[in-house]
Design a protein around this motif. Structure first.
Motif, short mmCIF file in Angstrom:
data_model
loop_
_atom_site.label_atom_id
_atom_site.label_comp_id
_atom_site.label_asym_id
_atom_site.label_seq_id
_atom_site.Cartn_x
_atom_site.Cartn_y
_atom_site.Cartn_z
N GLU A 80 36.65 -41.09 -6.43
CA GLU A 80 37.62 -40.11 -5.91
C GLU A 80 38.49 -39.63 -7.06
OE1 GLU A 80 39.90 -37.74 -4.26
OE2 GLU A 80 38.87 -38.74 -2.61
N ASP A 81 38.63 -38.30 -7.20
CA ASP A 81 39.39 -37.77 -8.33
C ASP A 81 40.90 -37.84 -8.12
OD1 ASP A 81 39.66 -34.28 -7.74
OD2 ASP A 81 38.65 -35.68 -6.41
N HIS A 82 41.37 -38.00 -6.90
CA HIS A 82 42.81 -38.10 -6.65
C HIS A 82 43.23 -39.56 -6.65
CE1 HIS A 82 43.43 -33.86 -5.85
NE2 HIS A 82 42.33 -33.89 -5.12
N HIS A 109 35.90 -51.48 -7.02
CA HIS A 109 35.70 -50.80 -8.29
C HIS A 109 36.05 -49.34 -8.06
CE1 HIS A 109 33.55 -54.22 -10.13
NE2 HIS A 109 33.23 -54.46 -8.87
N GLU A 110 36.53 -48.67 -9.11
CA GLU A 110 36.96 -47.28 -8.94
C GLU A 110 36.43 -46.40 -10.06
OE1 GLU A 110 41.18 -46.76 -8.34
OE2 GLU A 110 41.32 -48.70 -7.34
N ALA A 111 36.23 -45.13 -9.72
CA ALA A 111 35.86 -44.12 -10.71
C ALA A 111 36.56 -42.83 -10.30
CB ALA A 111 34.35 -43.92 -10.75
N ALA A 112 36.97 -42.04 -11.30
CA ALA A 112 37.77 -40.84 -11.04
C ALA A 112 36.96 -39.54 -11.06
CB ALA A 112 38.91 -40.75 -12.05
N ASP A 113 35.66 -39.62 -11.37
CA ASP A 113 34.84 -38.40 -11.36
C ASP A 113 33.39 -38.79 -11.12
OD1 ASP A 113 33.41 -38.79 -13.98
OD2 ASP A 113 35.45 -38.64 -14.75
N GLY A 114 32.56 -37.77 -10.91
CA GLY A 114 31.17 -38.01 -10.57
C GLY A 114 30.37 -38.72 -11.65
N VAL A 153 33.50 -35.64 -1.96
CA VAL A 153 32.49 -34.60 -2.22
C VAL A 153 32.96 -33.66 -3.32
CG1 VAL A 153 31.26 -32.62 -1.24
CG2 VAL A 153 31.49 -34.71 0.09
N MET A 154 34.17 -33.14 -3.18
CA MET A 154 34.66 -32.15 -4.15
C MET A 154 35.40 -32.84 -5.29
SD MET A 154 35.90 -29.13 -1.58
CE MET A 154 36.87 -30.19 -0.52
N MET A 155 34.75 -32.87 -6.44
CA MET A 155 35.37 -33.46 -7.63
C MET A 155 35.15 -32.53 -8.81
SD MET A 155 34.49 -37.52 -7.41
CE MET A 155 32.75 -37.34 -7.04
N PRO A 156 36.11 -32.47 -9.71
CA PRO A 156 35.95 -31.63 -10.89
C PRO A 156 34.95 -32.26 -11.85
CG PRO A 156 37.95 -32.91 -11.08
CD PRO A 156 37.39 -33.18 -9.71
N GLY A 157 34.45 -31.45 -12.77
CA GLY A 157 33.57 -32.01 -13.79
C GLY A 157 32.11 -31.68 -13.54
N GLU A 158 31.29 -32.42 -14.25
CA GLU A 158 29.86 -32.16 -14.31
C GLU A 158 29.13 -32.39 -12.99
OE1 GLU A 158 26.37 -34.08 -16.97
OE2 GLU A 158 28.32 -33.91 -17.95
N LEU A 159 29.52 -33.44 -12.25
CA LEU A 159 28.83 -33.80 -11.01
C LEU A 159 29.80 -33.90 -9.84
CD1 LEU A 159 26.61 -36.78 -12.31
CD2 LEU A 159 25.85 -34.44 -11.85
N ASP A 160 29.46 -33.26 -8.72
CA ASP A 160 30.28 -33.45 -7.51
C ASP A 160 29.67 -34.60 -6.70
OD1 ASP A 160 28.12 -32.47 -5.96
OD2 ASP A 160 29.03 -30.50 -5.69
N ALA A 207 37.08 -33.13 2.94
CA ALA A 207 37.90 -32.29 3.81
C ALA A 207 37.02 -31.25 4.53
CB ALA A 207 38.98 -31.58 3.00
N ARG A 208 35.77 -31.14 4.09
CA ARG A 208 34.86 -30.15 4.67
C ARG A 208 34.12 -30.74 5.86
NH1 ARG A 208 32.03 -27.25 -0.55
NH2 ARG A 208 33.90 -26.15 -1.25
N GLY A 209 34.47 -30.26 7.06
CA GLY A 209 33.89 -30.83 8.26
C GLY A 209 32.96 -29.90 9.02
N GLN A 210 32.59 -28.78 8.42
CA GLN A 210 31.70 -27.83 9.08
C GLN A 210 30.29 -28.42 9.20
OE1 GLN A 210 32.85 -24.86 10.30
NE2 GLN A 210 34.86 -25.48 9.58
N VAL A 211 29.52 -27.92 10.15
CA VAL A 211 28.15 -28.40 10.35
C VAL A 211 27.34 -28.26 9.06
CG1 VAL A 211 26.00 -27.98 11.60
CG2 VAL A 211 28.17 -27.97 12.83
N LYS A 212 27.47 -27.11 8.38
CA LYS A 212 26.70 -26.90 7.15
C LYS A 212 27.08 -27.91 6.05
CE LYS A 212 29.52 -23.04 5.32
NZ LYS A 212 30.40 -23.82 4.53
N ASP A 213 28.35 -28.33 6.05
CA ASP A 213 28.79 -29.33 5.07
C ASP A 213 28.17 -30.70 5.38
OD1 ASP A 213 30.53 -27.51 3.71
OD2 ASP A 213 31.93 -27.73 5.36
#
Length: 123
Positions: free
Chosen positions: A8-10, A29-34, A53-60, A84-90
């Motif tokens: 999680e980036d936050h 264990h923690e990581a701040a980006d993909g 799902v939504m993280m900055p950087g090379e990999l989401d 935060a994206r709860g749509q069916v397509k997400d």
């Protein structure tokens, strides 16, 4: 002791999740980006991954999930996408990436714990 990787980036959300899980007997264990999340998954081989799902950087989160599921060494690890994206397509995109479960933010600590306990009980 079960190992859980939080990607999680936050920092405040990572802290909130860690505090939610501290009452149970988990090694966190923690990581701040993909990119660091993928490396941690490969190095630590956690019992479960909680990933934004939504993280900055090379990999989401979707890309990291796909790479975990494509790696024979770690493809068995359940991945819970947090978004935060709860749509069916997400949700469909998450399932296509290979996620085991999908939690929409804001989720309750109880919902998170229930999801983790169910997944680890079947693992």
């Amino acid at each position: 002791m079960k190992k859980i990787l939080i990607v999680e980036d936050h920092a405040d959300i990572r802290k909130l999740i860690r505090m939610t899980l501290e009452f149970d007997n988990y090694e966190i264990h923690e990581a701040a980006d993909g990119v660091s999340g993928l490396k941690a998954a490969q190095d630590v081989k956690p019992d479960l991954v909680l990933m934004d799902v939504m993280m900055p950087g090379e990999l989401d989160g979707l890309q990291v999930c796909q790479r975990i599921k494509a790696d024979p060494e770690i493809k068995h690890i359940p991945v819970v996408l947090l978004t935060a994206r709860g749509q069916v397509k997400d949700r469909e995109a998450g399932m296509a990436a290979g996620t085991t479960a999908y939690l929409v933010k804001p989720f309750s600590p109880l919902q998170l714990i229930d999801t983790i306990e169910q997944l680890l009980a079947t693992a």
